[in-house]
Design a protein around this motif. Structure first.
Motif, mmCIF file in Angstrom:
data_model
loop_
_atom_site.group_PDB
_atom_site.id
_atom_site.type_symbol
_atom_site.label_atom_id
_atom_site.label_comp_id
_atom_site.label_asym_id
_atom_site.label_seq_id
_atom_site.Cartn_x
_atom_site.Cartn_y
_atom_site.Cartn_z
ATOM 1 N N PHE A 48 54.333 17.652 43.384
ATOM 2 C CA PHE A 48 55.355 17.962 44.373
ATOM 3 C C PHE A 48 55.998 16.637 44.767
ATOM 4 C CE2 PHE A 48 53.601 21.983 44.244
ATOM 5 C CZ PHE A 48 53.943 22.846 45.279
ATOM 6 N N ASN A 80 58.801 21.137 43.063
ATOM 7 C CA ASN A 80 57.441 21.380 42.596
ATOM 8 C C ASN A 80 57.477 21.569 41.084
ATOM 9 O OD1 ASN A 80 58.682 23.953 43.713
ATOM 10 N ND2 ASN A 80 56.979 24.869 42.578
ATOM 11 N N ASP A 131 61.773 24.466 51.674
ATOM 12 C CA ASP A 131 60.467 24.945 52.122
ATOM 13 C C ASP A 131 59.912 25.936 51.099
ATOM 14 O OD1 ASP A 131 61.597 27.553 52.673
ATOM 15 O OD2 ASP A 131 62.323 26.765 54.584
ATOM 16 N N ARG A 132 58.752 26.493 51.388
ATOM 17 C CA ARG A 132 58.080 27.382 50.434
ATOM 18 C C ARG A 132 58.841 28.681 50.184
ATOM 19 N NH1 ARG A 132 53.013 27.620 51.132
ATOM 20 N NH2 ARG A 132 52.677 29.337 49.746
ATOM 21 N N ARG A 168 63.076 28.674 47.496
ATOM 22 C CA ARG A 168 62.913 27.908 46.268
ATOM 23 C C ARG A 168 63.953 28.368 45.251
ATOM 24 N NH1 ARG A 168 60.987 23.972 47.741
ATOM 25 N NH2 ARG A 168 60.197 23.292 45.736
ATOM 26 N N ASP A 203 47.566 25.373 51.428
ATOM 27 C CA ASP A 203 49.023 25.487 51.503
ATOM 28 C C ASP A 203 49.620 24.198 50.954
ATOM 29 O OD1 ASP A 203 51.672 25.901 52.032
ATOM 30 O OD2 ASP A 203 51.425 26.256 54.181
ATOM 31 N N HIS A 246 52.711 23.759 49.927
ATOM 32 C CA HIS A 246 54.127 23.601 50.290
ATOM 33 C C HIS A 246 54.246 23.017 51.700
ATOM 34 C CE1 HIS A 246 56.110 25.603 46.856
ATOM 35 N NE2 HIS A 246 54.943 26.217 46.752
ATOM 36 N N ARG A 247 53.703 21.825 51.881
ATOM 37 C CA ARG A 247 53.689 21.170 53.184
ATOM 38 C C ARG A 247 54.156 19.724 53.051
ATOM 39 N NH1 ARG A 247 50.952 24.447 57.079
ATOM 40 N NH2 ARG A 247 51.691 22.834 58.482
#
Length: 182
Positions: free
Chosen positions: A64, A76, A92-93, A96, A172, A174-175
């Protein structure tokens, strides 16, 4: 660098987990990560057979990166042990945008064929991401921030490892607030 499991995450507790080393190299043209993975057979899964598939369900290594051309988004790059790649970008998650195949084809993936040593499956993957994926001529002068991960959500023994700590209650990746400089 060694990828570690957050042992506060219930999903990692009481299990024999993979061992993952990652060597990072940044050149003018490429951001390169060479992953070396040793994982128990229960952690290994290799079912995905296409780019932009559900790579995180298989034995997968992930890169990422905050976009060096636009710090409001991150990319990602999730590569299975077979070399199939899921690549996307966004803020953000939930928002995408999957990269088209012609861009994915620019990401060089060099795999080491998996081998068995006792109850371990050993494999490796080198991923070379060109600066052009970010719309850049080179990485020269860029500060690259991100994190590296290993997971396999649908393996008999799911697991979640990261290079830099993620301080959340559950896995998680996606941070971006936990990204660090490479």
């Amino acid at each position: 660098m060694l990828l570690n499991a957050n042992m506060n995450w219930v999903q990692n507790q009481g299990k024999q987990l993979p061992s993952v080393l990652a060597d990072v190299e940044i050149s003018r043209e490429y951001f390169t990560v060479n992953f070396t993975v040793e994982e128990p057979t229960d952690c290994f899964r290799a079912e995905v057979r296409e780019d932009n598939g559900r790579s995180w369900e298989d034995s997968c290594v992930e890169i990422f990166l905050q976009n060096p051309a636009n710090s409001e988004e991150y990319f990602n790059f999730e590569t299975t042990s077979r070399g199939y790649l899921l690549a996307a970008h966004g803020p953000d998650r939930n928002n995408r945008n999957v990269l088209p195949q012609e861009v994915i084809d620019k990401v060089i993936r060099t795999k080491q064929v998996a081998s068995v040593a006792g109850n371990l499956i050993c494999w490796g993957m080198t991923v070379q991401i060109p600066a052009s994926v970010f719309g850049l001529a080179s990485f020269e002068g860029c500060i690259l921030r991100g994190n590296l991960y290993k997971c396999a959500d649908k393996a008999k023994t799911s697991h979640y490892l990261s290079a830099f700590p993620i301080e959340t209650e559950k896995p998680d990746f996606h941070r971006p607030e936990f990204f660090r400089e490479f």
